[in-house]
Motif scaffolding. Structure first.
Motif, PDB file in Angstrom:
ATOM      1  N   THR A 428       0.818  -1.207   0.000  1.00  0.00           N
ATOM      2  CA  THR A 428       0.000   0.000   0.000  1.00  0.00           C
ATOM      3  C   THR A 428       0.852   1.257   0.000  1.00  0.00           C
ATOM      4  OG1 THR A 428      -0.064  -0.191   2.403  1.00  0.00           O
ATOM      5  CG2 THR A 428      -1.949  -1.096   1.188  1.00  0.00           C
ATOM      6  N   GLU A 429       2.170   1.082   0.006  1.00  0.00           N
ATOM      7  CA  GLU A 429       3.031   2.260   0.045  1.00  0.00           C
ATOM      8  C   GLU A 429       4.029   2.189  -1.108  1.00  0.00           C
ATOM      9  OE1 GLU A 429       6.051   4.402   3.212  1.00  0.00           O
ATOM     10  OE2 GLU A 429       4.903   2.674   3.876  1.00  0.00           O
ATOM     11  N   ALA A 430       4.225   3.321  -1.789  1.00  0.00           N
ATOM     12  CA  ALA A 430       5.223   3.366  -2.864  1.00  0.00           C
ATOM     13  C   ALA A 430       6.577   2.919  -2.310  1.00  0.00           C
ATOM     14  CB  ALA A 430       5.318   4.787  -3.416  1.00  0.00           C
ATOM     15  N   TYR A 432       5.492   0.314  -3.951  1.00  0.00           N
ATOM     16  CA  TYR A 432       4.556  -0.797  -4.231  1.00  0.00           C
ATOM     17  C   TYR A 432       5.271  -2.073  -4.691  1.00  0.00           C
ATOM     18  CZ  TYR A 432       1.585   3.310  -4.246  1.00  0.00           C
ATOM     19  OH  TYR A 432       0.994   4.488  -3.914  1.00  0.00           O
ATOM     20  N   GLN A 446       5.896   7.011  -8.640  1.00  0.00           N
ATOM     21  CA  GLN A 446       4.650   6.378  -9.105  1.00  0.00           C
ATOM     22  C   GLN A 446       3.457   7.173  -8.561  1.00  0.00           C
ATOM     23  OE1 GLN A 446       6.231   3.307  -6.796  1.00  0.00           O
ATOM     24  NE2 GLN A 446       6.023   1.744  -8.375  1.00  0.00           N
ATOM     25  N   ASP A 448      -0.044   7.889  -6.718  1.00  0.00           N
ATOM     26  CA  ASP A 448      -0.691   7.211  -5.580  1.00  0.00           C
ATOM     27  C   ASP A 448      -1.739   6.206  -6.061  1.00  0.00           C
ATOM     28  OD1 ASP A 448       0.811   8.760  -3.952  1.00  0.00           O
ATOM     29  OD2 ASP A 448      -0.784  10.236  -3.543  1.00  0.00           O
ATOM     30  N   SER A 449      -2.392   6.564  -7.164  1.00  0.00           N
ATOM     31  CA  SER A 449      -3.486   5.709  -7.645  1.00  0.00           C
ATOM     32  C   SER A 449      -2.991   4.331  -8.088  1.00  0.00           C
ATOM     33  CB  SER A 449      -4.196   6.385  -8.824  1.00  0.00           C
ATOM     34  OG  SER A 449      -3.251   6.674  -9.825  1.00  0.00           O
ATOM     35  N   ARG A 451      -1.532   2.219  -6.395  1.00  0.00           N
ATOM     36  CA  ARG A 451      -1.717   1.230  -5.334  1.00  0.00           C
ATOM     37  C   ARG A 451      -2.816   0.241  -5.723  1.00  0.00           C
ATOM     38  NH1 ARG A 451      -3.608   3.574   0.236  1.00  0.00           N
ATOM     39  NH2 ARG A 451      -5.414   3.922  -1.088  1.00  0.00           N
TER      40      ARG A 451
END
Ligand code: GLC
Length: 561
Positions: A428-430, A432, A446, A448-449, A451
């Motif tokens: 859930t965190e870059a 990813y 990256q 956020d979307s 995820r």
């Protein structure tokens, strides 16, 4: 969102790609851009060990081969397409041992490995070029490149009017060892990418040796970068006009698609054929027509070429049908398979390119385009992340951009970083799962979307794009009418709908033993349609049972007949 039906036929056993003669004729080949695929050591840049760790994912996805963009020693002025040593792995990507392990492990999983070879130019840090610079005018090493005196009284103007694909003149002036202004050298791409002179026997010998080096390592083929550029018109004549970039792939040019290149590929074919197991050559050849492309695929030349006319056809039924017919018609006489491609590391991702009306439409069309492509006869190229429905990242800040044409005027759009953003795998965190540590670096940020677009997020969700690709590739392996042959039989269809039948014939008796109908509704509204058989897969929208149905807007459906 959508629901699709997947009911694979079990009529034939999937054959192992490792054993199949002519494996490349209908292979699905997955392009890995190593910087952006998987980062094993957490430095924010993808690497060979990262790719290795994700090979089971590619096997499960159902592709036949992996094409790796360059991972050779390089200052990375053009993402590795500026090679300083063709026999070494750049430390940022790992070691030769890693390459060896990657190739072996891929083979163990039934995946073939195709590597890039970059013969049109090298890096300005390549030993030959550095020595040619140091030795000055008259050095025989300069014959391996295109060094020329400048024009004008003081040699202050470039030797001809050719423009670099990345913008600006295709020539850069050198400095003599004593510091005075010297000769110019040709670079069709960045100044850090001097063009080789393929009239030089040393260049020809060197590349024959480089091919053998990687073939001996066990690779299954080469994607040949700028395959159309190696030979330049004698005397390097002026073009006589500006804006040359716009003529690429549409007109005859003195630096591209010269007839002299074919002799080189005939000699390369001889080398490929010395090795067992059908090692292939794939041309990145921008030519004015499908016929000119077919010249690269004559029986004693290369095996495949990218079909950029198809990539450029957009979301238009007539243009797509024309591109399909032209390619099939051009390839049939030379006996080469057609290839199909929607995205790569040089173009805007098709989920964004095909969107006229926002990202939802882009994704819907991208899914439909994928099923159309995978139903066509021949070989298909996938670009990493398209199976996740990744869109182009259009809002990268200028300070993170690395595409060399971004820094030069009037060249290629300079925005190729947006399709090179690292792949989201999980979490859930870059980044990813791109790197080993949550919160760790990635060379391009990256969104956020992403995820929700990760492999983990999409796996097991029957409506996801990833599961659509998995189903399509599984069907393609199991259904003999997909991929095989060199023909499509177009069916009567309403305006804006493309429909065709694919028939698989047995090798011995030529009898049909499998038929499939593919229909694409390119319009924005549902279309009445008579169901031709048992639905196999739909890119969007469930299909009601029964004889008459509505083909949903912007959707592709496959039926077994
Ligand atoms: C090819 C590559 C591209 C590269 C260029 C110069 O077109 O696909 O990424 O910039 O060649 O090597």
């Amino acid at each position: 969102m959508t629901q699709y039906l997947a009911e694979p036929s079990t009529e034939t056993e999937p054959s192992s790609p490792a054993e199949r003669p002519g494996w490349w004729r209908d292979a699905v080949i997955y392009q890995v851009y190593p910087r952006s695929f998987a980062d094993s050591d957490g430095d924010g840049v993808g690497d060979l060990q990262g790719i290795r760790s994700r090979l089971p994912y590619l096997r499960d996805l159902g592709v036949d081969a992996v094409w790796l963009s360059p991972f050779y020693a390089s200052p990375q002025a053009d993402g590795g397409y500026d090679v300083a040593d063709y026999r070494a792995v750049d430390p940022v990507f790992g070691t030769l041992l890693d390459a060896d392990e990657l190739i072996r492990e891929a083979h163990g999983l039934g995946l073939r490995v195709i590597v890039d070879v970059v013969p049109n130019h090298c890096s300005d840090q390549h030993d030959w070029f550095q020595r040619a610079l140091r030795e000055g005018t008259g050095s025989p090493l300069r014959d391996r490149f295109h060094f020329r005196p400048g024009r004008g009284p003081a040699g202050q103007d470039p030797p001809n009017d050719w423009e670099s694909i990345f913008g600006g003149p295709a020539w850069t002036r050198t400095e003599n060892p004593d510091g005075s202004p010297g000769e110019w050298y040709l670079h069709l791409f960045a100044p850090q990418q001097p063009d080789f002179n393929w009239e030089s026997p040393a260049v020809r010998d060197e590349f024959r040796s480089v091919l053998r080096y990687w073939l001996d390592m066990g690779i299954d083929g080469f994607r040949i970068d700028v395959a159309h550029g190696l030979v330049k018109a004698a005397g390097l004549p002026d073009m006589g006009r500006a804006g040359q970039l716009h003529l690429l792939g549409t007109q005859a040019l003195p630096f591209f698609d010269q007839d002299g290149v074919h002799e080189i590929y005939r000699s390369w074919r001889g080398i490929l054929d010395e090795y067992p197991g059908e090692r292939i050559g794939v041309a990145e050849a921008w030519t004015p027509s499908a016929q000119r492309t077919a010249n690269y695929l004559r029986a004693d030349e290369l095996h495949q070429a990218f079909n950029f006319h198809y990539l450029g056809a957009g979301w238009d039924a007539d243009a797509l049908r024309r591109a399909v017919d032209e390619c099939l018609d051009a390839m049939r006489p030379v006996g080469a398979p057609s290839t199909w491609v929607l995205s790569n590391h040089d173009v805007v991702r098709h989920a964004t390119r095909l969107a006229a009306d926002g990202p939802e439409q882009g994704l819907r069309r991208a899914r439909a385009a994928a099923l159309l492509m995978l139903a066509l006869p021949g070989s298909a190229y996938l670009y990493q992340g398209e199976e996740l429905g990744l869109p182009e990242v259009t809002d990268l800040p200028d300070e993170v951009r690395q595409d060399p044409s971004f820094f030069r005027d009037n060249g290629q759009d300079g925005l190729r970083d947006g399709c090179r953003v690292p792949i989201p795998w999980e979490g859930t965190e870059a980044p990813y799962g791109f790197g080993p540590v949550a919160g760790g670096p990635s060379w391009l940020p990256q969104p956020d979307s992403w995820r929700d677009l990760s492999v983990e997020a999409q796996s097991g969700d029957p409506e996801s794009t990833l599961e659509l690709y998995r189903s399509a590739l599984a069907l393609r392996r199991e259904h003999p009418a997909l991929g095989a042959g060199d023909r499509v039989e177009w069916l009567q269809a309403p305006d804006g709908v493309l429909a065709f039948r694919r028939t698989a014939r047995g090798p011995g008796d030529g009898r049909a033993h499998g038929e499939l109908v593919c229909a694409v509704n390119l319009t924005g509204a549902p279309v009445r349609w008579t169901v031709p058989g048992r639905p196999l897969l739909s890119s969007g929208g469930s299909l009601p049972p029964g004889e008459a149905a509505e083909l949903p807007a912007e959707t592709t459906v496959w039926w077994a007949v």
